[in-house]
Design an enzyme around this catalytic site. Structure first.
Site, PDB file in Angstrom:
ATOM      1  CG  ASP A 107      -2.055  -0.975   1.129  1.00 41.37           C
ATOM      2  OD1 ASP A 107      -2.108  -1.704   0.128  1.00 41.37           O
ATOM      3  OD2 ASP A 107      -2.876  -1.027   2.063  1.00 41.37           O
ATOM      4  CG  MET A 159      -5.394  -5.039  -2.537  1.00 43.43           C
ATOM      5  SD  MET A 159      -4.256  -6.233  -1.850  1.00 43.43           S
ATOM      6  CE  MET A 159      -5.415  -7.432  -1.206  1.00 43.43           C
TER       7      MET A 159
HETATM    8  O1  F6P Z   1      -1.252  -5.285   3.100  1.00 47.14           O
HETATM    9  C1  F6P Z   1      -2.144  -4.252   2.812  1.00 47.14           C
HETATM   10  C2  F6P Z   1      -3.380  -4.816   2.210  1.00 47.14           C
HETATM   11  O2  F6P Z   1      -2.998  -5.394   1.018  1.00 47.14           O
HETATM   12  C3  F6P Z   1      -4.509  -3.829   1.991  1.00 47.14           C
HETATM   13  O3  F6P Z   1      -4.481  -3.169   0.795  1.00 47.14           O
HETATM   14  C4  F6P Z   1      -5.712  -4.708   2.127  1.00 47.14           C
HETATM   15  O4  F6P Z   1      -6.838  -3.974   2.536  1.00 47.14           O
HETATM   16  C5  F6P Z   1      -5.303  -5.645   3.181  1.00 47.14           C
HETATM   17  O5  F6P Z   1      -3.928  -5.808   3.024  1.00 47.14           O
HETATM   18  C6  F6P Z   1      -6.023  -6.969   3.174  1.00 47.14           C
HETATM   19  O6  F6P Z   1      -5.279  -7.888   3.890  1.00 47.14           O
HETATM   20  P1  F6P Z   1      -5.759  -9.217   4.605  1.00 47.14           P
HETATM   21  O7  F6P Z   1      -7.001  -9.670   3.931  1.00 47.14           O
HETATM   22  O8  F6P Z   1      -4.594 -10.116   4.410  1.00 47.14           O
HETATM   23  O9  F6P Z   1      -5.962  -8.890   6.035  1.00 47.14           O
END
Ligand code: F6P
Length: 342
Positions: free
Chosen positions: A133, A175
């Site tokens: 991010d 994302m």
């Molecule tokens: O690592 C950041 C990210 O990719 C965000 O963009 C996203 O909202 C989140 O992780 C989702 O991660 P997880 O589903 O693994 O908790």
């Protein structure tokens, strides 16, 4: 000296390059002993570790994910911020029982906040910023971001041809939970027509007008790039919400794509490998100098470090004066709140 390394939070391409950077520099240049702590901070509590050697750190530079495993750390976070001092004592005991002189924590915003808390508790720690991010405060860039932008850019490139063939509007969700960096960089690099970011908000009228205007002047398709963190008034995903609204309000056929975890998986780009290597090496140097309580960072062209106290609890977000936003707006790309430049 005995150094522990852990990875916490969502994974990002380049973590293994970073583990290798910290580990090989610590072992080969500074003569330190290095252990890997598995599955994030919970591995610290349960003393779930592996010995890392020059040999075991070989062959991982180009691997995606993390060889140490990672976790979202709800239990550990509740312990570290608990009103009960005993919880923190348990964490401290685990650190000391492992015989650590320093713990390197590779992670995003949440991890850096936890790392700062460990530092406040008197433990020797060094933070290394990581997230696709790119929203960790105190560094200009995090590894994982470049790879994610490349993947997102390729996806948008591919949407152009099918959008054009069918004269459709294509909405792609990328994302970025709090920050729209991936959407901004991939959207601009791949020629999206409308780029919607959580930081800038949007006005639906501006989005619809832009699409209609494009159709009126003979541009038979449009690409809308939207960040997953953009707030919409329904329970739908942003891509679903915009695809539905656009089709209803313009009568143009509209399709949605949610790129999701594809952006986080797989081999890191050369830039992310080298960034991880440089940040990792700098972390080992900080440990050798006993400069704890800091996060390594890239600021401008320099690999440096900043105090964790300045990083903890803050986010690095896109601002309206960002060069890509300003230049994009001047060229006629819509950011949902901006009309054509005057
Ligand atoms: O690592 C950041 C990210 O990719 C965000 O963009 C996203 O909202 C989140 O992780 C989702 O991660 P997880 O589903 O693994 O908790």
């Amino acid at each position: 000296m005995r150094v522990g390394i852990l990875t916490s939070g969502g994974d990002a391409p380049g973590i293994n390059a970073t583990i290798r950077g910290v580990g090989k520099t610590a072992i080969n240049h500074y003569g330190m002993q290095v252990i890997g702590i598995q599955n994030g901070f919970s591995g610290l509590l349960y003393k779930d570790t592996i010995e890392l050697t020059d040999a075991s750190l070989s062959g991982i530079l180009n691997l995606g994910g993390t060889i140490l495993g990672t976790a979202r750390e709800k239990i550990f976070r509740s312990m570290i911020f608990s009103p009960d001092e005993k919880d923190r004592e348990q964490i401290k005991d685990a650190y000391h029982e492992l015989g650590l002189d320093c713990l390197v924590c590779i992670g995003g915003n949440g991890t850096q906040r936890t790392t700062w808390m460990l530092s406040e508790m008197g433990l020797n720690v060094v933070g290394v910023p990581k997230t696709i991010d790119n929203d960790v405060y105190g560094t200009d860039v995090t590894f994982g971001f470049d790879t994610a932008v490349n993947i997102a850019c390729e996806a948008i490139d591919r949407l152009h041809s099918t959008a054009s063939s069918h004269r459709r509007v294509m909405v792609i969700e990328l994302m970025g939970h709090h920050a729209g960096w991936i959407t901004l960089h991939a959207g601009m690099a791949a020629g999206a027509d409308i780029i919607l970011l959580p930081e800038l908000g949007y006005n639906m009228r501006v989005v619809i007008d832009k699409i209609k205007k494009r159709m009126e002047i003979g541009k038979a398709y449009s690409i809308v790039a939207v960040a997953e963190g953009l707030e919409v008034p329904t329970n739908e995903r942003p891509a679903t919400y915009f695809a539905r609204e656009i089709e209803e309000r313009t009568a143009y056929e509209t399709r949605e794509t949610v790129l999701g975890y594809i952006q986080r998986g797989g081999s890191p780009s050369p830039a992310d490998r080298n960034l991880g290597t440089l940040l990792g090496g700098h972390a080992a140097q900080l440990i050798n100098e006993r400069k704890y309580g800091r996060m390594v960072a890239k600021i401008g062209n320099e690999i440096t470090d900043v105090p964790l106290s300045k990083v903890a609890g803050r986010l690095r977000l896109v601002t309206p004066d960002n060069d890509l936003v300003v230049q994009g707006s001047r060229m006629g790309i819509s950011f949902g709140t901006y009309d054509y430049p005057g």
